[in-house]
Every structure is written in C-alpha cells, then in structure tokens.
Design a protein around this motif. Structure first.
Motif, mmCIF file in Angstrom:
data_model
loop_
_atom_site.group_PDB
_atom_site.id
_atom_site.type_symbol
_atom_site.label_atom_id
_atom_site.label_comp_id
_atom_site.label_asym_id
_atom_site.label_seq_id
_atom_site.Cartn_x
_atom_site.Cartn_y
_atom_site.Cartn_z
ATOM 1 N N SER A 126 -52.163 2.830 -4.318
ATOM 2 C CA SER A 126 -51.147 1.789 -4.407
ATOM 3 C C SER A 126 -51.537 0.781 -5.471
ATOM 4 O O SER A 126 -52.720 0.591 -5.772
ATOM 5 N N GLN A 140 -47.362 -10.875 3.550
ATOM 6 C CA GLN A 140 -47.012 -9.866 2.562
ATOM 7 C C GLN A 140 -45.533 -9.549 2.621
ATOM 8 O O GLN A 140 -44.798 -10.094 3.447
ATOM 9 N N GLY A 141 -45.109 -8.644 1.740
ATOM 10 C CA GLY A 141 -43.686 -8.371 1.575
ATOM 11 C C GLY A 141 -42.996 -7.942 2.851
ATOM 12 O O GLY A 141 -41.902 -8.406 3.184
ATOM 13 N N GLU A 189 -39.636 -9.043 5.046
ATOM 14 C CA GLU A 189 -38.533 -8.146 5.442
ATOM 15 C C GLU A 189 -38.253 -8.245 6.936
ATOM 16 O O GLU A 189 -37.103 -8.373 7.369
ATOM 17 N N PHE A 206 -37.667 0.564 -0.320
ATOM 18 C CA PHE A 206 -39.074 0.937 -0.127
ATOM 19 C C PHE A 206 -39.238 1.302 1.350
ATOM 20 O O PHE A 206 -38.447 0.860 2.186
ATOM 21 N N THR A 247 -41.162 0.512 3.897
ATOM 22 C CA THR A 247 -41.208 -0.541 4.925
ATOM 23 C C THR A 247 -39.893 -1.320 4.966
ATOM 24 O O THR A 247 -39.458 -1.748 6.034
ATOM 25 N N THR A 248 -39.289 -1.466 3.804
ATOM 26 C CA THR A 248 -38.033 -2.225 3.746
ATOM 27 C C THR A 248 -36.966 -1.510 4.568
ATOM 28 O O THR A 248 -36.296 -2.120 5.423
ATOM 29 N N THR A 298 -33.567 -3.331 -5.599
ATOM 30 C CA THR A 298 -35.026 -3.313 -5.709
ATOM 31 C C THR A 298 -35.409 -3.210 -7.180
ATOM 32 O O THR A 298 -35.001 -2.278 -7.871
ATOM 33 N N ASN A 324 -38.922 1.181 -6.629
ATOM 34 C CA ASN A 324 -40.114 1.940 -6.219
ATOM 35 C C ASN A 324 -39.723 3.271 -5.590
ATOM 36 O O ASN A 324 -40.414 4.270 -5.741
ATOM 37 N N ASP A 327 -35.151 -7.172 -3.945
ATOM 38 C CA ASP A 327 -36.520 -6.904 -3.528
ATOM 39 C C ASP A 327 -37.301 -7.010 -4.831
ATOM 40 O O ASP A 327 -37.275 -6.109 -5.667
ATOM 41 N N ARG A 370 -41.635 -6.232 -8.172
ATOM 42 C CA ARG A 370 -42.129 -5.961 -9.530
ATOM 43 C C ARG A 370 -41.147 -6.516 -10.566
ATOM 44 O O ARG A 370 -40.737 -5.836 -11.499
ATOM 45 N N LYS A 374 -48.428 -9.237 -3.767
ATOM 46 C CA LYS A 374 -49.494 -8.269 -4.007
ATOM 47 C C LYS A 374 -49.196 -7.398 -5.222
ATOM 48 O O LYS A 374 -50.038 -6.640 -5.666
ATOM 49 N N LYS A 375 -47.965 -7.476 -5.702
ATOM 50 C CA LYS A 375 -47.625 -6.704 -6.905
ATOM 51 C C LYS A 375 -47.548 -7.681 -8.080
ATOM 52 O O LYS A 375 -48.561 -8.056 -8.620
HETATM 53 N N1 F0G Z 1 -40.789 -3.619 -1.412
HETATM 54 C C1 F0G Z 1 -41.272 -2.796 -2.351
HETATM 55 C C2 F0G Z 1 -40.389 -2.341 -3.474
HETATM 56 C C3 F0G Z 1 -42.595 -2.378 -2.269
HETATM 57 O O1 F0G Z 1 -43.057 -1.561 -3.201
HETATM 58 C C4 F0G Z 1 -43.409 -2.824 -1.204
HETATM 59 C C5 F0G Z 1 -44.782 -2.371 -1.075
HETATM 60 C C6 F0G Z 1 -42.864 -3.689 -0.268
HETATM 61 C C7 F0G Z 1 -41.548 -4.057 -0.409
HETATM 62 C C8 F0G Z 1 -43.654 -4.206 0.877
HETATM 63 O O2 F0G Z 1 -44.586 -5.120 0.444
HETATM 64 O O3 F0G Z 1 -46.788 -4.108 0.955
HETATM 65 O O4 F0G Z 1 -46.592 -6.528 0.586
HETATM 66 O O5 F0G Z 1 -45.711 -5.515 2.626
HETATM 67 N N2 F0G Z 1 -45.228 -1.436 -1.738
HETATM 68 C C9 F0G Z 1 -46.582 -0.961 -1.738
HETATM 69 C C10 F0G Z 1 -46.644 0.306 -2.506
HETATM 70 C C11 F0G Z 1 -47.228 -0.873 -0.438
HETATM 71 O O6 F0G Z 1 -47.702 0.949 -2.474
HETATM 72 O O7 F0G Z 1 -45.701 0.676 -3.190
HETATM 73 P P1 F0G Z 1 -46.000 -5.316 1.196
#
Ligand code: F0G
Length: 916
Positions: free
Chosen positions: A52, A144-145, A149, A182, A184-185, A245, A249, A278, A281, A320-321
């Motif tokens: 990641s 975190q993200g 959400e 994504f 988790t989203t 988004t 991703n 979202d 990035r 984190k991104k």
């Molecule tokens: N939205 C997108 C587009 C993401 O790529 C991620 C996380 C999240 C939401 C959630 O954010 O991890 O801070 O809770 N993507 C990471 C990945 C985990 O590896 O693509 P988060």
C-alpha cells in the motif's frame, strides 16, 4: 538543457534503513506461519513492500521538524489549528495562503497571533473558523480515511431514518453513485444501509499506445456521466450522494479529469444531490490534470486543487496518502451548502459521534505531532517538483515492465502499477477461482521478498458473486508505490523479479482459501494454501488442442465466431482419435506421427505480416490409424477427405487426378521403410475466406528414388509442367523433394500446388548453403530478395551461423517451398523454412532470435507484439525449460516486398521434443 540529461532529482535521502537479508527458504517458513496471507507477512522481512501507499510515506525533513513542534495537550493543541489552516490554504484559498504553520514552527505564537489568526472566525467553506466551528462544526479530524467514511455514512443513514435527506422513499438510506468505491468506502456505505452503483467510464483495460505514455492521458478514472445521468433520470429521489474518487483507486489509480468533476457537479446540482469527493490522492489527480488536460497546462497545482474542490459539497480524505503523513483522516463539508441544508444539524451529530469514538474534536484520534506532520505534508505534497518525480517514478516502473512484455493497465495511474493478470496468465489455463494471481504474489514474497496485493478474484470474492457481478471483477495485482521511499534500484529489482516470475508463469502455483472465505474484506485475514499446478494433461487430444486453438485464435485477433468455426474444423480433423485421452508419453509401438516434433499428430502455425501484424492461424493434423498399419493409415486419411467434402465447399478433383501417385492402389508399390505419411490435412482460417483445407502428400511414398519422377508427373497432370521445370532446374544433388501439397479449394485459380524441397549436404547454419538457397530462390521466384533470405537464415541460426562445424547429418535441413496457383502464373511464390528447434538450447533463445530479427527488419510493433502473444498462447511451460515449441520459422516473400513469417508451433502434448 541536453535532452539526454534527465530531469534533476527532486529529493535526497538523509536517513537510511538497512534492508533484511532473509533467504527464500526462511521466507517460505514465515509464509507457513502466517497462513499464506500476504497482509500477515512481517514487513521487517521484506526487501520491497508495495502492499500500500497508505501511511507508508517517508516524511520530509520539514515534516519531521513540524513533528518536533507537536504538542500533546488534550484540548486545542497547535496541530489542530495548523491542520485547519492547512485545509483552508490548500483546498480553498488558492494563492492567498496564510501558512500559519510557519509561525508555529518558528515558535512565534503570542496572544495576538491567536486572536488574529488561529481563533479568527470564518464561515462558508469546508473549515469554519473560530466560533462558527463551535456553532456549526463542519470539519472532523479522525485517525484515518475509513473512520471518516464510517462517521459520514452512519450519521447520514440515521438522519435519513428520521426523514432528513429529501429522498422519495422516506426514511430509507438509498443509493450512492461513484466512479469507483475503494473497498472500505464501499463496505462502510453498505454497512450503513446504502446501495452502491459504480459507473466507471468504460475502457479501463483497453490498450493504450505505448508511445503516447507520458504525452497524453485519457483519464480512465472518470465517472461515466452518461450512465449516471440515465440512472438519475430513471431513479429520481433515490440517490443520496455522488461520490467521485480522485484518483480512482478502484480503477487502477486512474485520474479523473476536471471536465468530469465539473460534469458530475452539474449533474448533481441539477438533481439536488450532494457531490462529495474521496480526495485521498487529490494532489496526484491535480498533477494529471495539469499535465494532460486541455486548458490546464498553464495553471498551477494550487489553482487546479482549488477548482477541483470548488465543485464539491464535501469530502473525505485519508491523510495517509496525499497528506504525506503516516496517520490521519478528515471529513468536511461546505458550511451551509446543499449537504448541510439537506442534513440540518448533522455537524453537531457528527461531532458527538466523533467524540464518542475518537476523542475530542481537536485531535480526533490523532496525536498532536501527527497533526503537525500532516499539516506540513499537505503543503509539500502539492509541490510540483515532488509530484512530477512521484508520477514519473510510477510511470517508469510501468514502462519497464511493458518493455519486458508484461502487460499493465495503461497509461499508468498515480500511486500504483497494476499488472493485468489476464494477460500475465494468458494461455496458462488458469480459472479465476483458482486464484493464480494470489499464487503469484506469494511466490514474489517467497523468492524475492517483494510484497504486492492481489486486486482481483480473491480480493473481490469472485467465488461468492453472481455471474453479472463476476463479469465486472478485474484481475489485477497492484504494486502501490510508497512516497519518497524507493529509488530506481528498488524499481529495477522489482521489475526483474516480476519478469522472472512471468517467464516461469506456467509453474506459479494457484491458491485456495483454507479459512475465512466468507469474511468481509477477507483478503486482510483469510488463511490460504498454495496449490502446485499439475501440468499433466488429462484431457483428450481434441480437448487439449481446442484449448490451445482457443488461445491462439485470441492471440491472432479472431473473434468468438471464428474460434468456433476453427474448433469445428478441428473436431472434424481429429475425428475419432481426437477423443482419445492424451497418453503420458508416445507409444512407440503404435503409429508415431511426424506432424509435430513431439509425436503429437497435430501442429499449429501462425503467419504474421511484418508490416500490418495481421495473422493467420492454421492447424495441421494427421488422421490417426486405428492400428499401426499402412492400410489403416491410408483409410484414415481418405476417410477424412470424405468427411471434409461432406462438410465444406472443397473440391477433390485435383486430388483425384494425382492420388495414385502418392497413395497407390497397389500396396506392393509402397516403400514401407520410408513411409512418413499417407496424407496430412491442414486447415487455415482467415476472416475473409473462412476455413481453407489443404492436403499434404509424400513424394517418396513409392520410394525415395521415385520422389522426383512422382512429383514431375503430378505437376504434369495438373497442367503445371512449366512450373515444375523451373523447380527441377535449380535442384542440386543434395536437394530432395519431401512434400507435395494441394489446396482443396473449389476455386481453381486460388488453389495452390506446393512442393517442398529439403536442402541437404550441409546443415542449416552453413553460410554457403544459405547463399546457395537464396540464389536458387532468386532465379525462379520473381518476388524473392536474396539478401532478405540470408538475413532471415542468419538471424535464425544465431551465433551458430557460419560455424560450419556442426553435427551435420544429425541436424535438420533447410527447406524451401514453392507455391504455384492460377494467380502466381508460371513462377512460384517462394518460402524458406528454418528448422529452428534443431539449432537452439531452448525456446527462450528462439524468442530472442525472432525478436531481434523482427527489430532488424523493422517489422511493426504490431507484428512484434503479435508474435509474442502467439507464443504465449501456445507455450505450456517456461521457454527456457527446453526446446521444441518453435519447430520451424519461415519467411515468405510476396509481391511488392510484402513479407510474412510463419511460426510452426508444437503442442507439446507428449512432452518435450528432446525426450522423444
Ligand atoms: N479511499 C480511498 C480511495 C483509499 O484508497 C483508501 C485507502 C481509503 C479511502 C481509506 O483510507 O486507509 O486511511 O482508512 N486506501 C489504502 C490503499 C488502504 O492501500 O489503497 P484509510
């Protein structure tokens, strides 16, 4: 600046960490310990970790400096104010940035600074200030993200339950539309009761011209606006949100254009639906817009970010991104905007829940020092030099893989390179539910200490989905590149490792799930096991051959209808014997076919035009006798003739005129000793002509000494005396007629007669023999170019060319073929054949020779790619494991300098050729 000097580097590493030196055996033991779960593998034992890009960034020295100024007070530490201000600076203020973090870093935070800057009231944007943030909170810090959400969707859902949100179906959470959720989203929205609709612009896996990478971009991450609009029209009042988004991703990190965001905003506005981003990035997305979207080349990243967010009602972001931080997330929405109006009072509710789960609103689960690092990171991540360096690194990674024949989603996206695993395992007969891509990621860890993540059938639970859902699951492996961590050296190591596994893809194991199959987001925690692939063929000759023909017809670019036709022809040609199970090895007591070099009674060939890359696929079979006798062999051949006549518009007229010469009525005339064949049949497929049948006969059927007279007589009976005269005129003492063939086409003008001459005496690497053959072609074939023939033979012989010290008679001879038809007139079209299997150690070497030949003759990229794809379709083992997949390579020279190469490919059903 000279064009050969690359761009100056954008950063230097001032802190380094040594990497571990674990061996493959040690990593294998660890894999067992962690149940073969990629996520569970200890990072400390890896050389390169591409799992990641999230939270894995190396922070800049400025961020570390900010971190040192972190304050861990419980209520309203500096970090809180800095983060709020950084958000205003980055997402709202454009060029009017306040940079209050600089004063905080300098330690100049007196009362006046608090009153005039940090506590200043402001409203109307994503980050209310001063008392407005207290009265109408709209900015929420979270760890975190995904926490953002959960908070957003669960709160929306409960408010919808109470009648907020203006939906037609009162009280029910409805639909969220996105260009790509994504995982988790999507999961968070679904858990909150929302349904999801993904409208991604079609064409993600469409090829993209390699030469245009870095020059143009088609924003494959876009929301499909037309599909969204149609859906909105059909479902009024049922959509709670459009979520775009950036970058996408879910769609291989592809960017979204400004025009698309604007279009989505217009649609949302017309339908009174809030548009959220979202924004994980956002900076990478802004860079793509600046670099590739019309009208944005002159705009700064700052301006572009400001415009992107001007269209949104709110957003979630994982710091984190593109926060360049190791931790952090934010949810915010426009003060008094559409969303705020629809969900009146949601700010207070969100705040209550935030405090309940994550702590005081001024830290939201983050430490004060992390708030500082993220605040500084937001500025650094929008720096153009950084972004250029970052996106170029990912692009270079992708291009290096492509150069090695490994397909990636192209053009490359922002934060990751995605291998196209359909292409990777093309021809390997892997079923999607066998999770070969997981096997690949596990091999990569074991052998090279490199971690990547499957984003395909395993991660998306292919085995648990409906057929419609299955069709939309991609088959990718993601290599997410951490920010500021890896150098070109890491990329090169990884490219080489992936290439090695690609070369050995037939042996890459599959995987099965041993635990946790039904868990949500199971890739994080399921247990797996590797399943070695059993390469043993258990199918029938027809079953196996139709599979290979299927792959090959895909490789030559034929459609499903053509594939079906060719498979039907194959079923006819392989008849009864085709239903026999392929034996483990050749039964030498039975009839051993010479059609293919491993004894399989079938061979494939593909001709490729050097300029257009257009290809034609054929197969050659020998009707197999029930018993090992000439009579049975002959019967089988003639029976097939009858079967073909019954089903296809062919003519046996010309065959019947010459039949007795090759298949005499009186068996006592046969030379049993030398009998190689009664008749072989081939079928070629071209989209304009359909199936075209051909029969091959043995001029030595009644004895080697008769070959010449037999052929002469056959030509005479077919009215081609003059043509034969030409051929006979060039034959030397060491030249032998070895095959005679007839097209069975009903059209007498089109139908060809061919004669094949083996040039004995010296072996195929002999310089003088090659020159002699070229001269002979030149003397009778109007379209032949002696230089091209010699260049071809020299390339195929490789470093053996001209050695003259070979094993002589043990090796195979060069072959010429001369084709006559009503179209060619008296003079033939000539083809030269090089018996490449006899002059190499293995097929990888043939591939190298063919590729360098094709480059040398300036064959088009399409032709070169075609060859590589065709070979991948035919091979069932690593190329360097032996020789024989390539049996012959030929060069045909047609009028107007058109040249075609044909590759004769052994099915290797009965094992390696050398084992015979
Ligand atoms: N939205 C997108 C587009 C993401 O790529 C991620 C996380 C999240 C939401 C959630 O954010 O991890 O801070 O809770 N993507 C990471 C990945 C985990 O590896 O693509 P988060």
């Amino acid at each position: 600046m000279s064009t050969s000097v690359p761009r100056p580097p954008a950063h230097a590493a001032l802190v380094v960490r040594s990497l571990p030196t674990a061996s493959a055996e040690e990593r294998q033991r660890i894999l067992e310990d962690v149940e073969y779960n990629v996520f569970a593998f200890p990072a400390g034992l890896l050389t390169c970790d591409f799992l990641s890009d999230s939270g894995t960034s190396a922070m800049t020295d400025v961020q570390w400096a900010a971190l040192m100024r972190g304050d861990e007070s419980y209520g309203r530490n500096w970090g809180y104010y800095c983060l709020l201000d950084a958000f205003r600076d980055i997402f709202e203020r454009g060029n009017d940035r306040h940079h209050i973090i600089e004063r905080v870093l300098a330690g100049k935070t007196d009362v006046e600074f608090y009153q005039t800057k940090l506590l200043m009231s402001s409203q109307g944007g994503f980050v209310n200030g001063g008392r407005y943030q207290l009265e109408r909170p709209n900015f929420f810090i979270l760890p975190q993200g995904r926490c953002a959400e959960t908070l957003l969707f669960s709160t929306m859902s409960s408010m919808i339950g109470e009648g907020y949100g203006s939906h037609s179906e009162h009280g029910k959470p409805t639909m969220i539309i996105s260009n790509g959720f994504f995982d988790t989203t999507g999961a968070n929205a679904a858990v909150a009761g929302f349904q999801l609709q993904t409208f991604m612009q079609p064409g993600l896996t469409d090829p993209f011209p390699q030469q245009l990478i870095g020059k143009t971009n088609n924003f494959k991450g876009n929301l499909d606006l037309a599909a969204t609009e149609a859906y909105l029209n059909e479902n009024p009042g049922k959509i709670s949100m459009i979520l775009v988004t950036i970058t996408n991703n879910w769609a291989a990190a592809q960017p979204v254009s400004m025009a698309n965001i604007r279009g989505a905003a217009a649609l949302a506005k017309r339908n009174s639906i809030p548009l959220f981003l979202d924004a994980c990035r956002f900076a990478e997305n802004a860079y793509f817009i600046q670099r590739y979207e019309n009208g944005y080349g002159d705009k700064s990243i700052v301006d572009i970010v400001q415009e992107m967010f001007s269209y949104a009602e709110g957003f979630t972001i994982s710091l984190k991104k593109d926060g360049l931080a190791n931790m952090g997330g934010v949810l915010c929405f426009r003060d008094q905007g559409l969303f705020a109006q629809r969900y009146k009072g949601i700010g207070m509710l969100l705040k209550e829940r935030q405090i309940l789960c994550y702590g005081n609103d001024s830290y939201g689960g983050m430490s004060g020092r992390d708030l500082m690092a993220a605040s500084a990171g937001l500025y650094q991540v929008t720096d153009k030099a950084y972004l250029c360096n970052r996106i170029t690194q990912v692009q270079t990674f992708a291009q290096k893989l492509q150069a090695n024949g490994i397909a990636v989603i192209s053009p490359p996206g922002g934060h990751a390179v995605y291998l196209d695993m359909e292409h990777f395992f093309f021809g390997c007969n892997r079923k999607l539910e066998e999770f070969a891509s997981v096997g690949f990621t596990l091999e990569l860890i074991k052998k090279y200490g490199i971690r990547a993540a499957e984003a395909g059938p395993f991660g998306w639970a292919y085995d648990l989905k409906s057929p419609e859902e299955r069709a939309r699951i991609p088959n990718l492996v993601r290599f997410a590149v951490s920010r500021h961590v890896y150098s070109g050296e890491h990329i090169d190591y990884t490219v080489a490792a992936i290439t090695d596994l690609y070369d050995r893809r037939h042996t890459v194991p599959n995987a099965i799930i041993t635990r946790g199959k039904h868990m949500k987001l199971r890739h994080f925690s399921a247990g797996l096991k590797l399943v070695p692939v059993d390469q043993t063929i258990t199918d029938t000759f027809f079953g196996e051959a139709s599979r290979q023909i299927g792959h090959l017809s895909t490789a030559v670019g034929e459609d499903a209808a053509a594939r079906e036709e060719l498979t039907k022809a194959l079923a006819l040609a392989t008849g009864q014997w085709g239903q026999r199970v392929v034996p483990k090895q050749v039964d030498t007591a039975g009839w051993v076919s010479s059609v293919s070099n491993d004894g399989s009674p079938i061979e494939y060939s593909v001709s490729i035009d050097q300029v257009t890359g257009k290809a034609e696929l054929r197969f050659l079979t020998e009707a197999q006798p029930n018993k090992n006798s000439w009579k049975d062999l002959e019967e089988a051949a003639l029976r097939l003739n009858r079967d073909i006549v019954a089903r296809y518009p062919v003519s046996m007229k010309r065959f019947n005129i010459i039949k007795d010469l090759f298949i005499p009525e009186n068996p006592s005339l046969l030379s049993h000793q030398n009998t190689k064949l009664a008749a072989w049949h081939s079928c070629a497929w071209s989209s304009n002509k359909g199936p075209q049948w051909k029969i091959y006969l043995d001029p030595s059927a009644t004895g080697k000494d008769n070959a010449l007279s037999t052929t002469r007589e056959a030509f005479r009976r077919l009215g081609l005396d003059k043509g034969w005269h030409l051929v006979e005129g060039i034959l030397g003492l060491d030249d032998h007629v070895i095959y005679f063939s007839l097209d069975l086409a009903a059209d007498a003008v089109e139908a060809r007669v061919k004669v094949y001459i083996a040039h004995g005496g010296a072996d195929a690497t002999s310089r003088s023999l090659v020159a002699e053959v070229a001269r002979k072609h030149g003397s009778i074939c109007p379209d032949s170019d002696g230089f091209e023939i010699q260049r071809f033979f020299a390339a195929m012989a490789g470093s053996d060319f001209g050695r003259e010290d070979s094993l002589g008679s043990r090796r195979k001879s060069l072959i010429s073929c001369f084709a006559f038809s009503g179209k060619t007139g008296e003079r033939p079209v000539g083809t030269v054949h090089f018996p490449v299997d006899a002059y190499v150690q293995n097929d990888a070497e043939v591939k190298r020779r063919v590729e360098s030949y094709l480059v040398g003759v300036r064959a088009s990229a399409a032709a070169r790619e075609r060859y590589v794809t065709v070979l991948a379709a035919a091979q069932r083992r690593p190329l360097n494991q032996g020789r024989g997949i390539h049996a012959w390579v030929s060069l045909k020279q047609r009028a107007e300098g058109r040249r075609e190469n044909t590759f004769y490919l052994c099915p290797e059903m009965l094992g390696l050729w050398d084992a015979l």
